[in-house]
Motif scaffolding. Structure first.
Motif, short mmCIF file in Angstrom:
data_model
loop_
_atom_site.label_atom_id
_atom_site.label_comp_id
_atom_site.label_asym_id
_atom_site.label_seq_id
_atom_site.Cartn_x
_atom_site.Cartn_y
_atom_site.Cartn_z
N UNK A 391 24.16 46.11 34.41
CA UNK A 391 25.14 46.22 35.50
C UNK A 391 25.50 44.84 36.05
N UNK A 392 24.49 44.02 36.29
CA UNK A 392 24.74 42.70 36.87
C UNK A 392 25.55 41.82 35.93
N UNK A 393 25.24 41.91 34.64
CA UNK A 393 25.94 41.08 33.65
C UNK A 393 27.45 41.32 33.67
N UNK A 394 27.84 42.57 33.73
CA UNK A 394 29.27 42.88 33.63
C UNK A 394 29.94 43.09 34.98
N UNK A 395 29.41 44.03 35.76
CA UNK A 395 30.07 44.42 37.01
C UNK A 395 29.99 43.35 38.09
N UNK A 396 28.97 42.51 38.02
CA UNK A 396 28.84 41.44 39.02
C UNK A 396 29.39 40.13 38.47
N UNK A 397 28.78 39.65 37.39
CA UNK A 397 29.15 38.33 36.88
C UNK A 397 30.55 38.30 36.26
N UNK A 398 30.81 39.20 35.30
CA UNK A 398 32.08 39.12 34.59
C UNK A 398 33.26 39.58 35.44
N UNK A 399 33.08 40.66 36.19
CA UNK A 399 34.18 41.16 37.01
C UNK A 399 34.55 40.16 38.09
N UNK A 400 33.54 39.48 38.62
CA UNK A 400 33.81 38.46 39.64
C UNK A 400 34.56 37.27 39.05
#
Length: 442
Positions: A391-400
């Motif tokens: 979740x952190x890899x995509x929804x936090x890091x990449x989406x940001x």
């Protein structure tokens, strides 16, 4: 192949080949559609396909969640020596896949137009995306089953079955695309029919095989009168990272499409679609390896063999590092060819796609480690940590980064956002594995 025994680097590499092959061929479904649609239907149809596919991917990812998490639990149970319980869990999980597929297929078919509008479709793309989506979701129950069996083939110690079935489905998809799109001139509708039929074939086969007398594996369908909800929920929890990862990837894709429509327009969405196709194939190498090694990890975890777990971790990291360098090198060298295969008819779009590919695919130097981190904790039946990593890899890091970087460095910020996100996720993955090393390795 067998789940038990010591795994050398050579054995790991050879054993993972069928699963890698299966994942690469499975990824061809949407890629083949994209190739034929882009070259023989039109840019608007190609953009419509790319707009609606994330919704289909979000739902079908439930099969990957159940299969990955469930196969880890089944492999662990086999490692503990309880074959009867493993078969019961296996049977109930397949039944859940079918039931879930039926419910989601009905809902998506009814609400496809609102879904397409929410995904950002505009003008002529709307009816095209609705038609494509409705046709494909008819096969959703079998799509979810097919996704689940990507892991169960390995648990049954018959990964070659998945590989051969994927090859047959891939060939079927290509043949039907050629007939429906080029021969009959059905355009995007033909692409949807080809995908739905090939998906259905891939889902029907394992149901028939594991129900037949030819099934000589230790995974058998058994009669169950009650639901083992504890095991079902545990399987979903184990595989939550795979589901979260796929859902997040689809959400991130929607974010990319929004930004690309804002900064570039329809050509940007088309270019991103091609990047995703190439990414599917390259990413399939890591995903296929993880599907293979995670069953071995889960088996040894159930058997309490910590020395083998430590060996599997170190060897996997080495194989992933080498593979990352090789894939990135291939991507950089073949970027012009990859772009021209899909959109060589449009010089401007081709140049844009080549430039974007060269930047975006640098992320494969690190993304393999981040994929493995989630698979490692899933195999150890630690679903929450695996889900947090995904979740952190995509929804936090990449989406940001996809929304922040373009405002700083312009269009290239969209293409490079994934590289920044993977670097941050790599730091997190290393930290998580080190933080839990005492629990699992010592």
């Amino acid at each position: 192949m067998q789940l038990s025994g010591h795994y050398s680097v050579r054995r790991l590499a050879i054993t993972s080949i069928p699963m890698i092959g299966m994942m690469i061929i499975t990824s061809i479904y949407s890629i083949v559609d994209g190739f034929f649609v882009a070259n023989f239907a039109g840019t608007t149809e190609f953009a419509a396909l790319n707009i609606v596919w994330p919704a289909i991917a979000i739902v079908s990812a439930a099969g990957l969640m159940i299969g990955t998490g469930g196969s880890a639990l089944v492999s662990k149970t086999l490692g503990e020596g309880d074959v009867e319980k493993a078969d019961t869990i296996f049977t109930q999980l397949v039944r859940v896949c079918i039931e879930l597929g039926i419910v989601t297929a009905v809902l998506l078919f009814i609400f496809m137009k609102p879904v397409v509008l929410a995904l950002g479709a505009e003008g002529k793309m709307i009816p095209l995306a609705v038609t494509y989506g409705r046709i494909v979701v008819v096969a959703m129950p079998l799509f979810i089953v097919q996704m689940a069996f990507q892991s169960f083939y390995m648990t049954a110690e018959r990964p070659e079955l998945g590989t051969w079935m994927s090859i047959l489905c891939g060939v079927l998809n290509i043949a039907l695309d050629a007939v429906f799109i080029i021969g009959f001139g059905w355009g995007l509708t033909g692409a949807a029919l080809a995908t739905a039929i090939s998906i259905a074939a891939g889902g029907i086969y394992p149901l028939v095989f594991f129900s037949s007398r030819r099934n000589n594996t230790h995974l058998q369908f058994v009669k169950t009168e009650t639901r083992d909800w504890k095991s079902i929920l545990k399987s979903c929890s184990n595989g939550m990272s795979e589901y979260v990862g796929n859902v997040a990837l689809s959400v991130v894709s929607i974010g990319y499409n929004i930004q690309l429509m804002k900064y570039i327009g329809e050509n940007g969405v088309s270019a991103y679609g091609i990047i995703m196709y190439v990414g599917f194939i390259f990413g399939a190498v890591f995903i296929g390896y993880n599907l293979c090694v995670s069953q071995v990890i889960a088996y040894n975890y159930g058997a309490g063999n910590k020395e083998e777990l430590k060996s599997l971790l170190l060897k996997s990291l080495g194989l992933i590092a080498v593979t990352g360098v090789v894939l990135t090198s291939i991507a950089e060298l073949t970027a012009p060819l990859l772009a021209s295969v899909f959109v060589g008819y449009d010089p401007e779009l081709c140049a844009l796609t080549e430039h974007a590919l060269r930047i975006y695919l640098l992320s494969f130097l690190l993304c393999g480690f981040n994929f493995f981190c989630s698979a490692w904790f899933t195999a150890l039946n630690n679903g929450p940590v695996s889900a947090v990593a995904a979740f952190t890899r995509t929804m936090v890091f990449e989406l940001t980064t996809v929304f922040v970087l373009p405002s700083i460095i312009g269009i290239d910020g969209i293409w490079s956002s994934v590289c920044v996100a993977e670097a941050l996720a790599f730091i997190m993955a290393c930290s998580l594995i080190l933080a839990f090393r005492k629990r699992y390795l010592q």
